[in-house]
Design a protein around this motif. Structure first.
Motif, PDB file in Angstrom:
ATOM      1  N   TYR A 417       0.831  -1.203   0.000  1.00 53.14           N
ATOM      2  CA  TYR A 417       0.000   0.000   0.000  1.00 53.14           C
ATOM      3  C   TYR A 417       0.869   1.260   0.000  1.00 53.14           C
ATOM      4  O   TYR A 417       0.597   2.223  -0.733  1.00 53.14           O
ATOM      5  N   GLU A 418       1.945   1.255   0.792  1.00 49.28           N
ATOM      6  CA  GLU A 418       2.831   2.423   0.845  1.00 49.28           C
ATOM      7  C   GLU A 418       3.506   2.660  -0.497  1.00 49.28           C
ATOM      8  O   GLU A 418       3.674   3.802  -0.926  1.00 49.28           O
ATOM      9  N   ARG A 419       3.904   1.569  -1.192  1.00 50.63           N
ATOM     10  CA  ARG A 419       4.516   1.743  -2.513  1.00 50.63           C
ATOM     11  C   ARG A 419       3.499   2.294  -3.502  1.00 50.63           C
ATOM     12  O   ARG A 419       3.821   3.151  -4.334  1.00 50.63           O
ATOM     13  N   ALA A 420       2.265   1.817  -3.446  1.00 46.31           N
ATOM     14  CA  ALA A 420       1.229   2.320  -4.352  1.00 46.31           C
ATOM     15  C   ALA A 420       0.930   3.790  -4.086  1.00 46.31           C
ATOM     16  O   ALA A 420       0.625   4.546  -5.005  1.00 46.31           O
ATOM     17  N   MET A 421       1.036   4.223  -2.805  1.00 45.11           N
ATOM     18  CA  MET A 421       0.763   5.613  -2.463  1.00 45.11           C
ATOM     19  C   MET A 421       1.820   6.562  -2.998  1.00 45.11           C
ATOM     20  O   MET A 421       1.558   7.766  -3.114  1.00 45.11           O
TER      21      MET A 421
END
Length: 489
Positions: A417-421
């Motif tokens: 999720y952090e990479r997608a953000m």
């Protein structure tokens, strides 16, 4: 049957294993088959190994070091001073003889040719040339025009000039057609090659060729992939000129851009995409040194870095160098600061000394239940049977252990999720992952249901879940994993 020893695996790779059941185990164990395949690839390279001989550049470096040492004799030792006076006279005599020697008897001194430098090589990276035959690139980093390089099962990072070079993806094959101070030309035979080139002068050239297509740059970062029947070009920075050598047709690309070019197709009219693969962007910058390759070779020494877990990313001055196990040229005699990164592990900053062979263990990240994903539901119950039977207590214990292990992996989904953000800071939504386990605990299937979120997050999450190793209950199990994504405050 437990996995056989390293000696037995090497005997299997050589075709001379006699231990009963070893070959039968090989058919059942994917890990052992992969290890035997690696051993076979190394044996293939070593079969054509030839002794290394210094090239012209290295001989010139040796000459400079010897002359520098001779030019600084001790001053306080009179015996040594007298010896140096005698050597000076002898040198003058030799110079006088050379001055009157017939010109046709003197052989011209060959100037060192331009070279490329393998600054990061995995254990299966290799080079082949008429000068040296086939050789591994862990110990011999210098490459020349005409050399063919392959990355094998790892990656290979090569510097061709000041702040310029390329990186071969896994199982890629390329040939250095031209390697001169003002001109570099690379031909891709197979796989993907990511190039990062500093701004070139008007007379300088950096060319990448695949099939009959040429990609010319002036200062950029781009990847060219040679696939069956087509060439794919992905441009992350700058601009490139595509040219069809057989027809002379040309077309400019300006970053960000991605285009697939079928063999023989006209360049004009091909659709240009603007979305680039996040995995490609994560490999940039390659971070090549600002010095020329001769200076890199003169000061650098190789160090082999291994880690647990294997496959940790190695960053040098912010530049991506590859994954462990990795042989890396270290240019600073005092050591080089590197960073190791691996999923589910804490980043590790290390200092590697020239010529060393360090091993590092990355500490797992402390697992805490994240606030964003919803709580795991209870596992589904089996349909009621026509008779009453007590549930096996051991199965219940194993199922609870399995669910506990699932919770310990939730941090990996948070990282997805952090990479997608990073691409979409306002990314939010919800998704339910349906997971099916085999009786052994291996992941049989992962699918997304009720998805209301980014596709890249789904791909990352599914890939992460498929890598989990959970304790089996002895029966096929399934559960649903509802996740709710919301930006951090």
């Amino acid at each position: 049957m437990s996995c056989p020893s390293r000696e037995i695996l090497e005997a299997l790779a050589a075709g001379r294993a006699t231990e009963p059941g070893a070959r039968a185990h090989l058919q059942e164990c994917a890990d052992c088959r992969a290890e035997v395949k690696k051993i076979e690839s190394v044996r293939t390279v070593l079969a054509s190994w030839s002794p290394y001989e210094p090239d012209e550049l290295e001989l010139a470096r040796i000459d400079r070091k010897v002359l520098a040492r001779l030019a600084a004799p001790p001053e306080q030792n009179p015996l040594v001073a007298s010896l140096w006076m005698w050597l000076g006279a002898a040198t003058a005599l030799v110079a006088a003889i050379v001055a009157v020697w017939p010109a046709e008897r003197l052989e011209p001194v060959q100037q060192p040719q331009a070279v490329a430098v393998a600054v990061g090589a995995g254990p299966s990276a290799w080079a082949a040339s008429a000068r040296y035959g086939v050789r591994l690139l862990e110990s011999v980093p210098a490459l020349g025009a005409g050399d063919t390089v392959g990355s094998g099962e790892a990656m290979l990072t090569v510097q061709t000039g000041q702040a310029s070079g390329f990186q071969l993806g896994r199982d890629a094959l390329a040939r250095l057609e031209t390697l001169e101070p003002q001109s570099t030309a690379l031909r891709i035979e197979r796989g993907a090659v990511l190039s990062e080139v500093s701004k070139l002068a008007a007379a300088e050239k950096y060319l990448v060729r695949a099939q009959d297509l040429t990609v010319a740059v002036r200062g950029t970062a781009f990847q060219v992939s040679r696939e069956p029947g087509r060439v794919r070009v992905e441009l992350a920075r700058g601009q490139v000129l595509l040219t069809r050598d057989t027809t002379g047709e040309a077309r400019w690309l300006v970053a960000p851009a991605a285009v697939e070019i079928p063999d023989g197709a006209a360049l004009e009219g091909l659709p240009i995409g603007r979305e680039l693969d996040p995995a490609l962007l994560a490999r940039l910058p390659l971070g090549f040194a600002d010095e020329g390759t001769e200076i890199v070779l003169a000061h650098a020494r190789a160090s082999r870095i291994t880690s647990s877990p294997a496959g940790a990313r190695v960053l040098q001055n912010g530049g991506y160098r590859g994954e462990t196990p990795l042989t890396l040229l270290i240019g600073d005699e005092a050591g080089q600061m590197l960073r190791l990164q691996a999923a589910g592990r804490k980043d590790l900053d290390i200092e590697v000394i020239q010529g060393s062979t360090p091993f590092y263990s990355l500490e797992p990240i402390a697992v805490t239940a994240p606030a964003t994903p919803a709580a795991l539901p209870a596992p589904p119950r089996r349909p009621a049977s026509p008779h009453i039977a007590l549930e096996d207590p051991q199965v219940k214990v194993r199922r609870e252990a399995m669910l506990f292990q699932v919770r310990t992996h939730l941090k990996e989904l948070v990282q997805c999720y952090e990479r997608a953000m990073k691409r979409n800071p306002q990314l939010s939504g919800s998704v339910t992952l349906s997971v099916v386990l085999e009786p052994s605990g291996a992941i049989k299937d992962v699918s997304a249901r009720e998805s209301q979120t980014d596709a890249s997050f789904l791909d990352c999450a599914a890939t992460s879940v498929r890598s989990w190793a959970l304790p089996g209950t002895g029966e096929e199990e399934s559960f649903e994993l509802p996740l709710r994504l919301s930006p951090k405050e």
